[in-house]
Write an enzyme that holds these catalytic residues in place. Structure first.
Site, PDB file in Angstrom:
ATOM      1  N   LYS A 160     -16.718  80.211  17.706  1.00  0.00           N
ATOM      2  CA  LYS A 160     -17.818  81.169  17.613  1.00  0.00           C
ATOM      3  C   LYS A 160     -17.505  82.364  18.489  1.00  0.00           C
ATOM      4  O   LYS A 160     -17.885  82.420  19.668  1.00  0.00           O
ATOM      5  CB  LYS A 160     -19.115  80.503  18.091  1.00  0.00           C
ATOM      6  CG  LYS A 160     -19.980  80.005  16.948  1.00  0.00           C
ATOM      7  CD  LYS A 160     -21.219  79.336  17.441  1.00  0.00           C
ATOM      8  CE  LYS A 160     -22.455  80.194  17.342  1.00  0.00           C
ATOM      9  NZ  LYS A 160     -22.940  80.443  15.991  1.00  0.00           N
TER      10      LYS A 160
HETATM   11  C1  LIG Z   1     -20.080  80.810  10.056  1.00  0.00           C
HETATM   12  C2  LIG Z   1     -20.976  79.731  10.538  1.00  0.00           C
HETATM   13  N1  LIG Z   1     -20.895  78.512   9.985  1.00  0.00           N
HETATM   14  C3  LIG Z   1     -21.702  77.508  10.377  1.00  0.00           C
HETATM   15  C4  LIG Z   1     -22.654  77.694  11.355  1.00  0.00           C
HETATM   16  C5  LIG Z   1     -23.519  76.546  11.796  1.00  0.00           C
HETATM   17  O1  LIG Z   1     -23.078  76.113  13.050  1.00  0.00           O
HETATM   18  P1  LIG Z   1     -24.027  75.231  13.984  1.00  0.00           P
HETATM   19  O2  LIG Z   1     -24.454  74.101  13.154  1.00  0.00           O
HETATM   20  O3  LIG Z   1     -23.162  74.787  15.101  1.00  0.00           O
HETATM   21  O4  LIG Z   1     -25.151  76.100  14.373  1.00  0.00           O
HETATM   22  C6  LIG Z   1     -22.765  78.942  11.966  1.00  0.00           C
HETATM   23  C7  LIG Z   1     -23.743  79.121  13.026  1.00  0.00           C
HETATM   24  O5  LIG Z   1     -23.834  80.104  13.680  1.00  0.00           O
HETATM   25  C8  LIG Z   1     -21.905  79.982  11.555  1.00  0.00           C
HETATM   26  O6  LIG Z   1     -21.970  81.182  12.112  1.00  0.00           O
END
Ligand SMILES: Cc1ncc(COP(=O)(O)O)c(C=O)c1O
Length: 309
Positions: A160
């Site tokens: 992230k």
């Molecule tokens: C591209 C992307 N995929 C999936 C997710 C879901 O991730 P998480 O379940 O850890 O919030 C996010 C969350 O910000 C994201 O930005």
């Protein structure tokens, strides 16, 4: 005391300040190049217990550390520091509602996109309002965007990093321009990847299916939670495999999921109706189980929760 949103407290470089007093240098690599890594950590208010629960803090902080490592940040904080900062700032705001806590490590100073530091942190709790069960009565109308998801050969989708979200942005903007709610990205080899801020799942017959982590998707905490609940709590058949584009149009059910959107059912993709065009049975059961889990109503999943007292 409860602060209104514009005056809420934020943890910023070791202090708890009014959000309006937390200022970042405009020349810092975070401002110029999106050189930051972050987590969006959901906290749910349990009204019966009068307690706020942070969800899967350990897993969020493990991913934050992996993101910082990949970006070669000169990290001075430990997991314990992360946790303490979150608890302190949530308590300082005295919240008794659902939150999304944005916890960001950013490269400050006057360096460039190649700088390792100085790395600073902010922790900002953001009240979320309603849960997806309340505001998401209508399902999503998605398109497959013409943009491809970032890949291991350019920017790693596994982590992230702020800059990754420019890829999410172009897909989302295309979807909105063309009258859709959001989009689904294909990866560089044309297989289904994920949404702009969410992971993708579909149901075929009695089987829940999601792309593999090597298909250009974020190592999502919600994805992992859903896989666990589906298999261990609900006894669903589950497969992690590469998904073709045309399978999207023939799915019986589909949904996007993430800490922010929880589980949001998809009713159409490129104007193809998915299943009955309504909330499917497996999605409905998963959604309930997910909300029970995050708010502390699943006794055997309470080890995923940190009570903020
Ligand atoms: C591209 C992307 N995929 C999936 C997710 C879901 O991730 P998480 O379940 O850890 O919030 C996010 C969350 O910000 C994201 O930005």
């Amino acid at each position: 005391m409860l602060y209104d949103v514009s005056n809420r407290r934020i943890w910023f470089k070791g202090e708890i300040l009014n959000v309006n007093d937390a200022k970042i240098n405009i020349l810092a690599p975070t401002s110029q190049f999106g050189l930051n890594v972050f987590e969006g950590i959901p906290c749910y208010w349990n009204d019966e217990e009068k307690l706020l629960y942070a969800f899967r803090l350990d897993e969020h902080y493990d991913r934050l550390i992996r993101s910082a490592k990949l970006m070669q940040f000169d990290l001075k904080y430990t997991k314990e520091d992360f946790k303490k900062a979150l608890i302190d700032v949530v308590k300082a705001n005295d919240y008794n509602e659902n939150l999304s806590v944005r916890q960001t490590l950013f490269v400050d100073g006057f360096g460039s996109w190649a700088s390792e530091g100085p790395v600073e942190m902010f922790v900002a709790p953001i009240p979320r309002g309603k849960t997806s069960a309340e505001y998401n009565k209508k399902g999503l109308n998605c398109c497959v965007t013409s943009w491809r998801r970032i890949s291991e050969e350019s920017l790693s989708p596994r982590v992230k990093c702020g800059a990754n979200y420019i890829n999410s942005r172009v897909g989302q903007r295309e979807a909105l321009r063309n009258g859709y709610d959001t989009c689904i990205f294909l990866n560089e080899v044309g297989k289904v990847a994920e949404g702009p801020g969410s992971c993708f799942f579909m149901v075929k017959g009695d089987t829940l299916i999601t792309p593999r982590l090597t298909d250009s998707v974020l190592e999502s905490i919600t994805r992992d939670t859903i896989i666990c609940l589906a298999q261990k709590e609900l006894g669903f058949n589950f497969v992690e495999r590469t998904i073709d584009r045309t399978e999207l149009y023939m799915a019986d059910e589909a949904f996007l999921c993430g800490s922010a959107m929880e589980i949001s059912p998809i009713y159409t993709i490129d104007r193809y109706q998915i299943g009955s065009g309504n909330l499917g049975e497996l999605t409905k059961r998963l959604h309930k189980s997910y909300l029970d889990c995050v708010s502390g109503k699943l006794e055997n999943r309470k080890n995923w929760l940190t009570a903020i007292k």
